[in-house]
Structure formats: structure tokens, C-alpha cells
Design an enzyme around this catalytic site. Structure first.
Site, PDB file in Angstrom:
ATOM      1  N   GLY A 153       0.823  -1.200   0.000  1.00 17.05           N
ATOM      2  CA  GLY A 153       0.000   0.000   0.000  1.00 17.05           C
ATOM      3  C   GLY A 153       0.863   1.258   0.000  1.00 17.05           C
ATOM      4  O   GLY A 153       2.069   1.205   0.273  1.00 17.05           O
ATOM      5  N   CYS A 154       0.232   2.371  -0.286  1.00 16.75           N
ATOM      6  CA  CYS A 154       0.984   3.626  -0.396  1.00 16.75           C
ATOM      7  C   CYS A 154       1.491   4.084   0.965  1.00 16.75           C
ATOM      8  O   CYS A 154       2.684   4.359   1.132  1.00 16.75           O
ATOM      9  CB  CYS A 154       0.123   4.689  -1.064  1.00 16.75           C
ATOM     10  SG  CYS A 154      -1.528   4.870  -0.363  1.00 16.75           S
ATOM     11  N   TYR A 155       0.610   4.160   1.945  1.00 15.72           N
ATOM     12  CA  TYR A 155       1.061   4.556   3.282  1.00 15.72           C
ATOM     13  C   TYR A 155       2.092   3.570   3.839  1.00 15.72           C
ATOM     14  O   TYR A 155       3.102   3.982   4.414  1.00 15.72           O
ATOM     15  CB  TYR A 155      -0.122   4.655   4.250  1.00 15.72           C
ATOM     16  CG  TYR A 155      -1.066   5.809   4.027  1.00 15.72           C
ATOM     17  CD1 TYR A 155      -0.633   7.131   4.117  1.00 15.72           C
ATOM     18  CD2 TYR A 155      -2.417   5.590   3.765  1.00 15.72           C
ATOM     19  CE1 TYR A 155      -1.516   8.195   3.939  1.00 15.72           C
ATOM     20  CE2 TYR A 155      -3.311   6.640   3.590  1.00 15.72           C
ATOM     21  CZ  TYR A 155      -2.857   7.942   3.684  1.00 15.72           C
ATOM     22  OH  TYR A 155      -3.739   8.987   3.517  1.00 15.72           O
ATOM     23  N   THR A 180       4.256   1.742   2.272  1.00 16.40           N
ATOM     24  CA  THR A 180       5.556   1.910   1.629  1.00 16.40           C
ATOM     25  C   THR A 180       6.352   3.030   2.283  1.00 16.40           C
ATOM     26  O   THR A 180       7.515   2.854   2.681  1.00 16.40           O
ATOM     27  CB  THR A 180       5.372   2.211   0.126  1.00 16.40           C
ATOM     28  OG1 THR A 180       4.782   1.071  -0.492  1.00 16.40           O
ATOM     29  CG2 THR A 180       6.698   2.535  -0.547  1.00 16.40           C
TER      30      THR A 180
END
Lengths: 345, 345, 345, 345
Positions: free
Chosen positions: A150-152, A154
Site C-alpha cells: 500500500g501507499c502509506y 511503503t
């Protein structure tokens, strides 16, 4: 040439995959799948591809029929939608890179508790590899099913792992206060994502309950070699792209900012995409790139350390890292097609 | 390798030149000049280059001393500042690409009337070539001094030239209502360019007096083969990048939108960077690219045609076109290093 | 106290009506109607009213049942939806102020041609008064059915009427290039109004076909005392609020900017909300107010005049003007509850 | 009528003071001081006041000469600039409301350590009252020198005081992660506040060293009745207005979100401007108002509480609270001239 298929190509992560793969020297896209735009030329959905991509979006059925023509399947679908097509693809020897959440959590139970849907692919979990490339490169090289982070997670895991690996902070002191641009909410019609509802405002959402929490905890627990829980608060910022993760931890011993900078630089020294900067990161300096900028500040008054990391949520936080993982999975130079410098201003 | 110097490398156009040249396979930057940041590492001014560009910005004197090492000099200085260094560079056989206004107007008198400074390089004007690549390619191939077009002129001249060349509109009916992002105002400290002064507002400026007016008129007069004057109104839009030029003209005879689309497509058929689209252009579909999107609509009620063109003001309107011109001047493939697709969202 | 009902109270124009009426010393809201939020507390839809407005949104049926309790009905519904309730309200002696398009055009045929729906209230048209307060005040005083002007028409008609009344421009030379914030698109879930689709971009829409065209032409024709057609091009700007209308006309005789400023000041001298400024208007200076700022510039080179007007599209372009009209219709001081100065920055 | 003078009237806080006082029924402005715009009509600096305020900005000397005409002096100058004029005003019996930092900290030493300038008014400190109205109303009623709180401190202290007064959290566990719009940076020409440098990006600044830290600690220590230190990290968000303060604390005993909501509602029950909402605050719901929205969430997994507060940084965080304090100091109804509801969208 690596032949690729993109499921969910008309979402933002899908569009970024198309963007990277169009210029990738060793890969080409065989089909662009879209649920809502099947039958529509891809460049009518995204006019930036006008005269570049002439393909028509295909529906799920057509995509499935083309699986035998491809080497890798990128899945950028909502959670819960990846199970069936993943199984079909793997059965045909197609490598799968899932940008969604369906294979990120090692535990079916945790997945079901946080996502509220049944996990229909439990038997696939043991072979799924968590694709935070910098931390898991060896496993990625040999995997067939990759769960793209996921973005957060990472941004946050890259920021905190060196501290935890080196036992420098109290594992239960971690607070992650993260901020994301609106593209993180995806490209579906909803009032709360309207320009007029997001512009000129900031808010937190999912406080104490956001689905990226167990993903971050799972990976940080591995780094710490003990189970930990974190406070994670995401915020929505009026900008298209970018995540800034502001991470707090209580230091177990006195250490200086300079010592930590050196430790981080050493930790990430063989990783092209992670840059330990001298000052504080800003999302604009990584926007449009696959880079992660990390800044560190020790607060001697409170004996805490603040680690800040910035990524482009659609690139290092989604499509860019997916391509990075494809490169690793297929034995290419990891940076192939990804050596973009952030576009500023 | 083509060796390049950049004067004014810390302005936005200069930064974009650095961005393109960093990845250009046939060119490299020999020095980055900056008046305000001489002695400062370039990547401290623009953190996106952290770990990529390690050069220290040099002052004018140092830049001059390095002219003999380079093949091409890009000048991205305020108007009135290019004369001396251009002369020095040309004397050393260095090709010059000036992104400013000093060599765009064929007439010293017109320049002085609109810019309010003396023209100190009149003798250079006759050899200066106006660098709107699509319309002037042959002359560009052989020139040593290239005047890179302004941002508004680029969008506007590309939009209107096919109509004028084909005598389709009344030459004195032209109204150009243009809109630009704030990067067009440059990177100097001024209250009127503060976030808080630009955000959530739109305004016109320079009504009936903007300096790009004579430049547009000069080139459109050539296309029309007669002298013409236009109404030109630029507006400031709360976004970083992009120009949309909405151009109106009164049709001299009945013609359909479809006929004009075909005429335009034929006119620009050998030009990679100009795309005649079916609908209406939006700046986001060209942002981050060297492309110009053009849309056309005939209004049968008013017997006017509306031509809309969109560019990225810092790329096709500045640094991208400068690199495009360098490619042409040095006999490279025109698209070298410039085949970027717009970054969306 | 004037008792008011609001149909469509959860759209942006409806919300602004609620905002003005909450503080209006002589009016109070009897019900807030909403199709999508019937049964939901109004302050849950708009949290800015938390602890101020405790009403629950009511559906159409309930609203109709309450008509006999009110003095005035504000209708902020999509076009085509006002006919039935207007008829019911008028029958009960309730004055109606429609913020939509259903009663703005004098001709049923023109309405149906541009809006593509049947006009079901033709018999009401002859008594409907077009509510551009400054230009129609006497008729407004005595009307029961007021058609509140569109946002673009308000800005444009105020900008051009003095020129036309004084026969100063060629009536067929008018070009109106207008720019609006995104709130003009309303508060319904649609991909094209998402933050990520609007931010960092500008586009034109409805070129040569926008529905406000016949409304502007109708009123300008009255001012000119002859039928005219205009070119009207609206644009979408990445900001919440504001309209800037840039209007071009060919002067029939030489006149100076100063003469026109004087003429305009005289024309609007008894109108609190129209301000003829010395420079160029910016939407930020009227945002949050019911004011219209007008700037003028004669271009002697092209013999055209450029008139620029700025309003807050949700206030003078919708709810503010509606309250202004209510004040006039009920014999109150016209500025009651509307003396706000723009909120800057 | 209360006669007021404004020092620094052309900064953003000064402009907001002018905005509130223009409509205040019991106050009027006697002079608008400005260092940079002395001699310039105020409405040329802020066109929103065109035709409303006709005053010319006056320099410091003129302002001083007018002190004897006024009842209250608002000072919105940079820190270190308030000492002399405050002394002069107080000597004349003029009440002083300083929106800057010069009288907020009780300790000269702490002030000098964090602000890096000499404190030239130490003798005034003992009579200076910290003007967080809700928490200090009695002292404010009787004071002559009021130190108006900083923007971040206002949001943060309101958010955390009920927890500390009730000994519910570990005093040394507090982390405050705050986010502000760009107007917080003031209205001075600087590259880092340009639209193009702030838009489409988020960054932290002043990590572990921001000057509002000791101010927050001082007031929270009073609430806790013991000295405490906090981690405070401000961030810059691409919007004009608004502060969101996300505050974390470790709970000393199990308590539910509902219990805390009730406790907070009781704590602030007699305070018009503080609203304890049910969900999570967003800055847009308070923008343009003097309100503070507070939301609370207990995280049972981590045993922390997250309290989020939103204010308009220029209003409750500056000019609005200053007027609120003036009302209290002069015995007026506290909400006089301040009953605005947030302007949305």
C-alpha cells in the site's frame, strides 16, 4: 519483450502502469481491462495517451481469454476482486503483481477483520511475497505472486525499518501521522472526493481504524522481530499526488541526528530509489518519480526521533513500485524504465 | 555528446532545461549558471536533483570562462540580459538558444517600445531565427542564434496559423483569450505570486498591453502574409503549469468543424508534438509533455471559429521546445529526450 | 419575519441560501428540502451548521405540505424540476424565487431547444420576472414569480449593458470568454468534478453551445434594443468559487477608458453591489460577497473594449442575488443581510 | 463606540482585523498602520475593501501620534516589534491586544532562547494576560495588556486542556502533529511562499524547534499543574486558511470515546465558539468563522487518545480571537461581531 496485462487500467494506479509500461524498453501491454469503460478507447478515458495508445478497453471475460498471451498480470482492482483472476493466471504460468490488498496480509483472519470480506485465496497466501522491493528483494526475485504494498505502508515501513532493525526505539511508542493527496481515494464518482469538497481543507480519516494499519504493523513487527501495534492517522491533503509520513518513536538511548543519517544511508546504500536527505522531505521533490526521500530529526528535549518520508503515492506507492518489482521478478535491471526525476514545479 | 551551458539555471525554465538535459542521451550540462545561487549546490535549490546533479551553481564570470568548453548555450535570463553573453558565445562558435525575448522580435524599435529597454544586439537580429519548430524547421537547422518562442505565442501561433495560411478568417477579427499557470510568473520573490494571493482566484493582467502581443502579431502576420493586430488577454490561473489559449476568428466562408479538423491534421501531419484532438483540450493532458493539443469548434450561429490549444508552458512553451530546437540544430532526431506523455492526474 | 422554504437545500446554492437566511434579521427558514438527504439532519450534510441548524431535511411531499406556512419559496433544483411546485406555491399566494433556468427564458421554444426538456409552465412565463436586480428592480418589486439569473449571465449582463444601452459597440461583435470555479458544476457525484480531475488544469466546455448563451442574448438584446448573438465560452478553473467574465466588443466610435469608467459609474451609481474599480477585477476580491467588480480597458490598437467582471458565482451569481431579490420583493432594504465584504485571503 | 488602531494592518492578521472591525457594531478603526504601504489607500492593498474603507495607511510615527484618540490598540507586527508601542499605549491608558509573540511567554529567558531577540519589555510581562479566551476569561476581563495566542497554540491547547485538567493522559506522552494553510506564513515576499513552491506539496517545518512549542508547553503545563514537554511538528498544506491539530496522548486509564465527548462537552458548555462534534473535524467547516471544532477518538488497541481540532488560523487563531478578547475586555457580549458561520464550499 515481457507481455503484460493490466486489470483495472482506468483507475489511477492502472493509468500510471500504462504510463510506465508505454515507455518501458522491455515490456509491452497486451490488454487494458476496465469494468466501466469496456469497449471504450483507452485514450478517450485518458486523453494524455491520444495518438499513443490505440487500444480499446476490454472486459473481464476478454481479459481472462488473453491470459495465455501474457507473462505478467498487473491487478489494480478494488480489494476482494483479485482472487479468481490470480488463480487463473498463476495456473497458466503467468506471474501476478497485485496492487491491491488481497495478498498483503499473511493472515486470512486479519484480512477479514479489517477488510470485511471473505478471503477466497487463502491457499495462495503462503507463496505470496510482500513487494517492498528494498526490504524483500531476494524473495521477490523468485516469486510468482507479488503483493505490491500500500501507499502509506511503503512510505512508513521505509521510514521506520532501520530504527527497528537496530532496536533504537521503543516498539510500542510508534505514532505515524500521514498525509496523502486525493488520488489516493481513487477515480470513482463520490461526493467526498469532489474538488469543492477537498479543496481548501484538510481532514483526518479512518482514525484508529484505517486498513493500512495491520499491513504496517505486520512488516514493522518483522523488522523489530516482535509484535507491535502503532497509532496510524491518515489525512487528506488538497493536492493530487504525494504522501508524507511523519513517524514518531521514543529513543531507547541517546543518539544524534547525524548518527541516524549515517545509519540510514548505510542501510539503504544499495538502493537507488531511497534517498536520505539532509533536510526535511517535501512531496514535490519526489512527485512524478519512484523515489522515497527520508529526513530525520532527533528531538533531545523529548528523547524522540521524527522520521519523515515522502513518496509519490501513485508511483513508489503503487505503479512505480509494481514495475520495479516486475523488473526484479524478470531479472531486469531494477531501475529499468523508472529513472525519472521529480517534475517540479 | 553535445556540451551545454545553462544561464539562469535556477529559474523554472532553467530547471526544466536541467531536467530534460539530465536524461538526454546525446547532451550533457557543463555548467549551471545562477545569479542568486552562485556557489550553492544546484540540488539544494531543487531537491528533486538530490544525488543526481552534484554541480555547484556558477556566476556569470565563471560561465563566460567556460563558453569555450560548450557547443550550445541555453539562456534563461530576464529580457535585456542576453545580449552580451550571446555575442561572446557566438564569437566562440557556440550555438545560442535564448529562451527570453531579446531576439524574438525582428524589429529593434518594436522591442524597445514594448519592453522598455534598449536593444543592444541589433546586428544579431538578422541572423536570429524564431524557433517555433513546427513552422520554421528548415531555418532552425542551419541557425546559430535561436530565439525560443514565448509560452503564449507558442500556443497561439500553433492554433491560428493553419487558418491564416488558408485565408479562412478575417485577419482583424482575432481575439486571443489565454490562461496560464503561475509558473509563468517565474521564481522570484514577489507578493503577487504568493500562494495566498493566487490561490482561489482568477484575474486578467496586461490587458491590451502584454509583451507577447507583438510577438504573436509578427508571426501571425507572416502566416497571413499581411499585417494584422490582435486582442490578446492573458489570465492567471491557480495552477502551477499549463497554458490554454482560446482563439476566436470570424470565418470568411462557411466551413465545418470536421473540415477544419481535417485541414489541421493535414497541416501538422509530420509534426510529432502537435495533436489535433476530437474534443476540447485540457492542460492536464499535456502537462509534463512537449505536446500541444488543439481542439476546434465552428459556431454556425456567430460564423466564428474557436480554436483552443493547450501546452505545458514550461515545456512546449519554454524548455521542451528549446531542447527540440537543439535537436534540430544539431541534426538529431527531433524527439530525442522529449517523448514524454503527460503525467496525469 | 418572512418565512421561507428552500427546495434543494443540500446543493451548493441551497447551502448558501441557508447561510444567508440563517443570519438574515427579517427572514427565517421553515424547511430545508433535499431529495438525496431527506431524513438526515441538515448539519450532518454541512457540518459548518453544527449546533446552529438543527432541522432535518424533508422530502418533496413534506415540503409541499408546508407551503401554506411560508411566504417565499426558494427553488434550487435542477432545470425542469421547478414547474409543479412553483404552480402549487403561487396558488397558495407564496412568492417564488427560482434559482434554476425554468423561468429565465421568455420563450418556451428557446427553452426547449437549449435545455432539451418540455416546458411545463408556459402559462407562468408571462408573469415571471428576470431577477437581475440592478437592471429590473421595479418589476421585481411587484412580482410573485422571480427567475433568478444564471451565474455567467449575471456577470456578463452587468458588464455589457451600459455599452449596449449607449450604443457604443457593434452588437454582433460581442465575445464573452468566461471562467468559473468548480462549485458551478454543483454537488453531485461525477468523475469529471473530482478533485483529481479538476485540479492543476483548465479547460473550456460547452463551446458554442452552453445553455447560458440564450439567456445572455435575451437580456443583452433588450439592452441593445435589437436582437443579437454572442460567442460565449465558459471555462472551468481549479478553484471553488468565482466567475470572471472577460467581454470583448468592437467600439463604434473612439472613446477612452476613463470616459467609460465614468459612464459605468454613473450607470450603476445607485447600486450598492456593483463597483466600478480602477484596475482589473480578481475573483478573490468579491469571494464571499454579493458584489460585482467591473474593470474596463479600451484597446486603441484594435478599437475594441474589454470589460471584465468578477462575482462570487454562488452569491451574486445565485443565493446572494436571490436574497437581494427577496428583499426587494418584500419591501426590505435591498442590502439587508448581504453587506458582507469579501473574505481574503 | 470603541476606537481602535491597527498596527500592521496590511498583513493577513491585520486585514482580518479590519474585516471584523468594519462590521463590528460597537467598534471602529481610527487608523490603519503599515510599514510598507504608508501613504497608500488601504483599499488599494486589499481591493475587497474598495468603496468601503477610504483610509490611507499611516506610518509608525503617525500611529503613535494618534494613540491618544483610541481605546484599544491591536498590534499585528513581527515579533520583537511590539515593545515600544505597547509601552506608549499603556501609558496613555490605551488597552493593548498584541497578536504577536512578545508577551505570550511568561519568561524573558524562554522568549529570548526561542525567538533569538532581546525582550525589551520584561517589566510588562507580569501584567500581560494570555488571551485564550475560553480558558482565561476572568483575567482577560480586567487586563490592559493582552497577549493573543498563536494559531497552533490556540488549536492545540483547546484540544488538550480537558484531558490534562482531568489527569487522563501521561503528560509526557503528548505528540502534536499540526497542519496549517499558507496564510500562516504571512504576506511577505519570499520564494518559499510562492504559489509554485507550495502548491501540490506538503512538508513539515521547524521539526523539534518551532517557536510555538514553548507557548503550548507553558499553557499545557498550567492545565496539567506540572511541567511537561511535547513533540510538536507543524506542516504546510496547500490551502489558504485553516489549522488542523492532531494530538496524541497515552491514556492513564481506560475511557471510551463517548465518555470523553461528554467530558469535553461539559468542559466547554458555556463557550459559544468551541464545538465538540461527533465525527472528525475538517478545516473547511470552520473556515471564515471564529469556531473551533474538536473531534475525539480513543484507540483501544494502543491505549492512546487522538484529539483533533480545527480552526481558521486567521480568525480563531488570530484576528477573531483578538476581537473576542476585545469584547471581553470592554464588557461587551463575547460574540459581538463574530457570529459568522463557516463559508463552504
Amino acid at each position: 519483450m515481457i507481455k503484460a496485462g493490466i486489470m483495472g487500467a482506468t483507475g489511477y494506479a492502472g493509468e500510471q502502469l500504462a504510463w510506465f509500461l508505454y515507455n518501458h524498453p522491455m515490456a509491452e501491454v497486451e490488454f487494458y481491462n476496465s469494468h466501466n469503460y469496456a469497449g471504450v478507447p483507452y485514450n478517450e478515458v485518458y486523453n494524455n495517451f491520444y495518438s499513443f495508445i490505440e487500444d480499446i478497453c476490454v472486459d473481464m471475460e476478454t481479459a481472462i481469454s488473453k491470459l495465455s498471451n501474457i507473462d505478467v498480470l498487473f491487478i489494480a482492482l478494488p480489494h476482494g476482486k483479485a482472487f479468481e483472476i490470480t488463480e487463473k493466471a498463476l495456473a497458466l504460468g503467468v506471474k501476478v503483481i497485485d496492487l491491491g490488498a488481497d495478498f498483503r496480509l499473511n493472515s486470512k483472519e486479519v484480512y477479514e477483520a479489517w477488510y470485511g470480506v471473505n478471503h477466497e485465496g487463502e491457499h495462495l497466501l503462503e507463496n505470496a511475497v510482500y513487494g517492498l522491493t528494498e526490504l524483500n528483494r531476494e524473495a521477490i526475485k523468485h516469486c510468482s505472486l507479488l503483493a505490491n504494498p500500500g501507499c502509506y505502508p511503503t512510505a512508513t515501513i521505509l521510514a521506520l525499518t532501520p530504527l527497528l532493525k537496530n532496536k533504537l526505539i521503543d516498539v510500542n511508542s510508534i505514532i505515524v501521522d500521514a498525509k496523502s493527496g486525493v488520488s489516493g481515494a481513487g477515480r470513482s464518482a463520490s461526493i467526498r472526493s469532489l474538488f469543492t469538497e477537498c479543496n481548501e481543507s484538510i481532514k483526518a480519516y479512518g482514525v484508529a481504524g484505517h486498513r493500512h494499519t495491520p499491513e504496517i504493523e505486520q512488516e514493522l513487527s518483522k523488522a523489530a522481530d516482535e509484535n507491535l501495534v502503532i497509532s496510524f492517522t491518515p489525512h487528506l491533503v488538497p493536492m493530487n499526488r504525494g504522501i508524507l509520513s511523519t513517524c514518531y518513536g521514543s529513543l531507547k538511548k541517546a543518539v544524534t541526528t547525524e548518527e541516524l543519517l549515517e545509519l540510514y544511508r548505510d542501510f539503504y546504500k544499495d538502493n537507488f530509489f531511497v534517498k536520505i536527505i539532509n533536510g526535511l522531505p517535501e512531496t514535490r521533490w519526489v512527485r512524478g518519480s519512484n523515489l522515497c526521500h527520508i529526513g530525520i530529526k532527533v528531538d533531545t528535549r523529548t528523547k524522540r526521533v521524527v522520521v519523515l518520508s515522502a513518496i509519490d503515492n501513485l508511483i513508489k506507492g503503487a505503479a512505480g513500485q509494481a514495475v520495479q518489482n516486475m523488473n526484479v521478478m524478470f531479472g531486469l535491471e531494477e531501475t529499468t524504465g523508472l529513472k525519472l526525476i521529480a517534475m517540479a514545479p
